[in-house]
Design an enzyme around this catalytic site. Structure first.
Site, PDB file in Angstrom:
ATOM      1  N   GLY A 245       1.079  -1.441   0.106  1.00 32.17           N
ATOM      2  CA  GLY A 245       0.241   0.130   0.403  1.00 32.17           C
ATOM      3  C   GLY A 245       0.870   1.516   0.216  1.00 32.17           C
ATOM      4  N   GLY A 472       1.587  -6.838   3.972  1.00 27.43           N
ATOM      5  CA  GLY A 472       2.838  -6.841   3.468  1.00 27.43           C
ATOM      6  C   GLY A 472       3.734  -6.746   4.570  1.00 27.43           C
ATOM      7  N   THR A 473       4.235  -6.039   6.063  1.00 25.15           N
ATOM      8  CA  THR A 473       4.755  -5.472   7.081  1.00 25.15           C
ATOM      9  C   THR A 473       4.973  -7.041   7.752  1.00 25.15           C
ATOM     10  OG1 THR A 473       2.979  -4.690   8.568  1.00 25.15           O
ATOM     11  CG2 THR A 473       4.102  -2.922   6.563  1.00 25.15           C
ATOM     12  N   GLY A 514       0.601   1.813  13.109  1.00 22.16           N
ATOM     13  CA  GLY A 514      -0.251   0.381  12.915  1.00 22.16           C
ATOM     14  C   GLY A 514       0.577  -0.336  14.547  1.00 22.16           C
ATOM     15  N   ARG A 594      11.572  -1.563  20.823  1.00 23.17           N
ATOM     16  CA  ARG A 594      11.574  -2.834  20.802  1.00 23.17           C
ATOM     17  C   ARG A 594      11.470  -3.749  19.290  1.00 23.17           C
ATOM     18  NH1 ARG A 594       9.125  -6.844  25.360  1.00 23.17           N
ATOM     19  NH2 ARG A 594      10.057  -8.581  25.377  1.00 23.17           N
ATOM     20  N   ASN A 597       9.673  -8.889  16.284  1.00 20.85           N
ATOM     21  CA  ASN A 597       9.937 -10.576  14.862  1.00 20.85           C
ATOM     22  C   ASN A 597      11.109  -9.600  14.211  1.00 20.85           C
ATOM     23  OD1 ASN A 597       9.751 -12.306  12.907  1.00 20.85           O
ATOM     24  ND2 ASN A 597       8.027 -12.431  12.258  1.00 20.85           N
ATOM     25  N   GLY A 669       8.107   0.555   9.521  1.00 23.93           N
ATOM     26  CA  GLY A 669       7.909   0.675   8.637  1.00 23.93           C
ATOM     27  C   GLY A 669       8.207   1.819   7.261  1.00 23.93           C
ATOM     28  N   GLU A 670       9.192   3.010   7.976  1.00 20.28           N
ATOM     29  CA  GLU A 670       9.414   3.993   7.033  1.00 20.28           C
ATOM     30  C   GLU A 670      10.551   4.686   7.672  1.00 20.28           C
ATOM     31  OE1 GLU A 670       5.154   6.121   5.918  1.00 20.28           O
ATOM     32  OE2 GLU A 670       4.979   5.283   8.432  1.00 20.28           O
TER      33      GLU A 670
END
Length: 709
Positions: A245, A472-473, A514, A594, A597, A669-670
């Protein structure tokens, strides 16, 4: 019995361990269905017709011949489409982008504006009829090209104030021993997710259901409720699997058109955007023209910092790419002035795109810091260390954690920075000139209120329900690990259900907020559920459910400045005879809270850095002044980095948990894309001795700059 025994086997330690995606097998075997491939009975197919002029009015839509074509059931346009309400403020605090409010008037504000929807029994019939539809226009002059000299620029608040200033800039610059004054540009860039935008709408038992590919089912549901003036309880949006996205999968023309057609026809209607249509209808990153002025004393300490960022917006919707905002976090100075400005042009509306503001802004700022280091004769990392602020330069707030220097120190050690000869253009390997560069990265670490429900099932398992979106994250897997730890059970005993607006309000997949927002809500519900359950007691057949709401808890976060940070390192090889630039290796070290995964987190960092390679060397959407459209609006003409462009790329992190987050998360994510393009550009300067201030660094620009140097 078995249930009690299983639930008494308390397990912790899932968070922080590598875990393959819980839906991974479904995805690689094709069992996971995406929005454009889920079957519906009596499904009709819609195909959007886009304008062929860049500005003007629709004179007529010749739909009669098309209605007689095989399979065609209707043609919707501004004369017959349902009316929409656009006078509202949406879930994200903004008014709707009028691009999604299709077929409401005869005005055409840009090339590729939706002017009609052809609906037929098959997708092929709909496409053939759409391509045959004749639309007549009254065409008007247009302007589509942004430049630093574009008239009519004005400041615009976006998700931050347009202007932030302190101190006397001119005086501080005049008192500075060293001054950098440079202009930088970045081009228009497009999201290009693997999965095109798609939506299927149907009415059933008085309720509208939309199966969609989006970044927030609750977000899309809320917008449709307001646009169509519906009862919130009558709308459900599902988005279980999303193939990327990056900011583009919000409320778009195709969803609204599908709902319109389903309402008119009272049967399911699917609308899928083509790759070419996505270049007009899915948003994009605005090009920018940025000016950075830095003034420093002889030791490289900043006295003055000015960062001005100009971007474009459409004539129907205001959106700003706040490139100057990154300076407000990264570096302090006695005089500190930043401004974000826009120009209205006859183009599609830009939108959020991975690290909006920070990605292009960091290219300009971190390139200018490198130029300052060169002028001062100071190592680029040392220069940044000398300008490390104790508090937010503009906010004055303390940092919740700022481990930027730890990222630089560990990154420099791993990358071999100490062996670097600072002189440009001296390192060779055959015909290639070699160079290394670095840059800093940051991105806000926010959180938004969300709700989650966790159910203890009678069979000893748990079900988590939250309107999250996994684009997809690996968010679905991260939430599984978070829930497992809080419930003190194994991850394989937790099932996480996401992507359904019926699960209640939740943050969208955006702004690197998110997983942090959802994880907070899941933790709160799981903790209360664990406290309610009596050890050894049986769970009733319907299960025991606890719902959380984190609105009050998250409200306290505003007392500190919260960011993820990083240090980017790049080595490039440049062929001065062909202009080719090759990234030989990259290393990113991050301080991003932290890590839930490590497997999917590294994937996110590397993905962002790879995007930085694209940004530095490949990505460039170019508009034709005459037509107002893009050259090569497809994945053949719009180049992005591939495996051949990324021989060695590594990402890792330092310990950096957020003390105020229940799991310690910040957001990843960014931040991976921020600073990556600057590190590559700085490495190209080190290799060649020539500074590139305009992205992408194409071979022709390398050759031209080499001749002019």
């Amino acid at each position: 019995m078995t249930t009690a025994t299983t639930r008494n086997q308390r397990v912790r330690g899932a968070v922080g361990t590598a875990h393959t995606r819980v839906e991974g097998r479904d995805k690689v075997t094709g069992a996971a269905r995406y929005a454009g491939e889920i079957p519906f009975a009596e499904l009709a197919h819609g195909w959007l017709v886009l304008s062929t002029v860049a500005r003007g009015r629709i004179r007529s839509v010749e739909d009669a011949p098309v209605l007689g074509m095989p399979g065609v059931v209707t043609v919707l346009h501004h004369r017959n489409a349902p009316r929409l309400d656009t006078d509202y403020v949406g879930l994200l605090g903004t008014r709707p982008d009028p691009t999604c409010a299709v077929f409401q008037h005869d005005r055409v504000p840009h090339l590729g504006w939706p002017v009609a929807l052809v609906v037929a029994e098959t997708s092929e019939q709909a496409r053939e009829a759409a391509e045959a539809l004749v639309v007549h226009y009254d065409q008007e002059p247009h302007d589509v090209v942004l430049s630093a000299a574009s008239p009519g620029a004005y400041t615009l608040d976006g998700h931050m104030p347009a202007v932030a200033a302190k101190g006397d800039l001119q005086s501080a610059l005049g008192d500075s021993a060293v001054v950098v004054d440079a202009e930088y540009t970045t081009p228009e860039e497009h999201h290009s997710p693997m999965e095109p935008h798609a939506a299927t709408a149907r009415w059933e038992d008085g309720r509208l259901e939309l199966v969609d590919s989006n970044q927030g089912s609750g977000w899309v549901s809320d917008e449709l409720v307001k646009l169509f003036s519906l009862d919130p309880a009558s709308v459900r949006v599902r988005s279980e699997h999303v193939g990327g996205g990056f900011g583009s999968k919000g409320v778009r023309a195709h969803q609204v058109a599908a709902v319109m057609a389903a309402t008119v026809l009272q049967r399911p209607v699917r609308v899928v955007l083509t790759r070419r249509q996505m270049f007009s209808l899915a948003g994009y990153r605005s090009p920018t023209a940025q000016r950075v002025r830095l003034g420093a004393d002889a030791d490289g300490r900043l006295r003055a910092l000015e960062h001005d960022c100009l971007s474009l917006t459409s004539t129907v919707y205001e959106f700003v790419e706040p490139g100057a905002g990154v300076a407000r976090t990264m570096y302090d100075a006695d005089a500190h002035h930043t401004a974000n400005r826009v120009v209205r042009l006859d183009v599609p509306s830009p939108t959020w795109m991975r690290a909006p503001g920070e990605a292009p802004g960091s290219f300009a700022l971190e390139s200018a810091l490198d130029e300052l280091a060169e002028k001062c004769g100071i190592d680029p990392i040392e220069l940044r260390a000398r300008n490390e602020p104790e508090r937010g330069p503009i906010s004055g707030l303390p940092y919740s954690g700022r481990s930027l220097l730890a990222c630089f120190q560990e990154g420099a050690r791993r990358f071999g920075w100490a062996d670097r000869d600072p002189r440009p253009g001296v390192r060779r390997e055959g015909a290639w000139l070699l160079g290394t560069g670095t840059a800093a990265a940051s991105f806000p670490a926010g959180a938004a209120p969300s709700t989650a429900a966790v159910t203890a099932e009678a069979d000893g398992t748990y079900t988590v329900r939250i309107a999250a979106a996994d684009i997809g994250t690996g968010a679905r897997t991260a939430l599984t690990l978070i829930a497992a730890d809080e419930l003190e059970t194994a991850p394989d005993r937790v099932r996480v259900r996401i992507g359904d607006s019926d699960f209640g309000p939740a943050m969208i997949a955006g702004g690197s907020m998110g997983t942090r927002s959802w994880g907070w809500a899941v933790t709160a519900a799981a903790r209360e559920l664990r406290e309610r359950l009596t050890p050894g007691a049986a769970v009733p057949p319907e299960g025991v459910t606890v719902r959380s709401d984190t609105t009050e808890a998250i409200g306290a976060l505003a007392q500190r400045e919260r960011h993820s940070f990083g240090a980017q390192f790049a080595e490039v090889a440049v062929d001065p005879t062909t202009g080719e630039v090759r990234v030989r290796r990259m290393l990113g070290m991050f301080a991003a809270g932290r890590i839930v995964n490590p497997l999917t987190a590294r994937n996110q960092f590397v993905g962002g850095m790879t995007w930085g390679i694209s940004m530095a060397l490949h990505e460039e959407a170019v508009r034709d002044r005459a037509s107002g459209g893009l050259y090569g609006a497809d994945l053949a003409g719009y180049h992005v980095a591939t495996h051949a462009d990324v021989p060695l790329i590594e990402a890792d992190w330092v310990d950096d948990p957020d003390p105020d987050d229940p799991v310690g998360i910040k957001g990843i994510g960014e931040v991976g894309i921020v600073g990556a393009a600057a590190a590559i550009a700085n490495a190209v300067w080190h290799a060649t001795g020539v500074r590139h201030r305009n992205l992408p660094i194409r071979p022709d620009r390398v050759l031209t700059a080499g001749r002019d140097a």
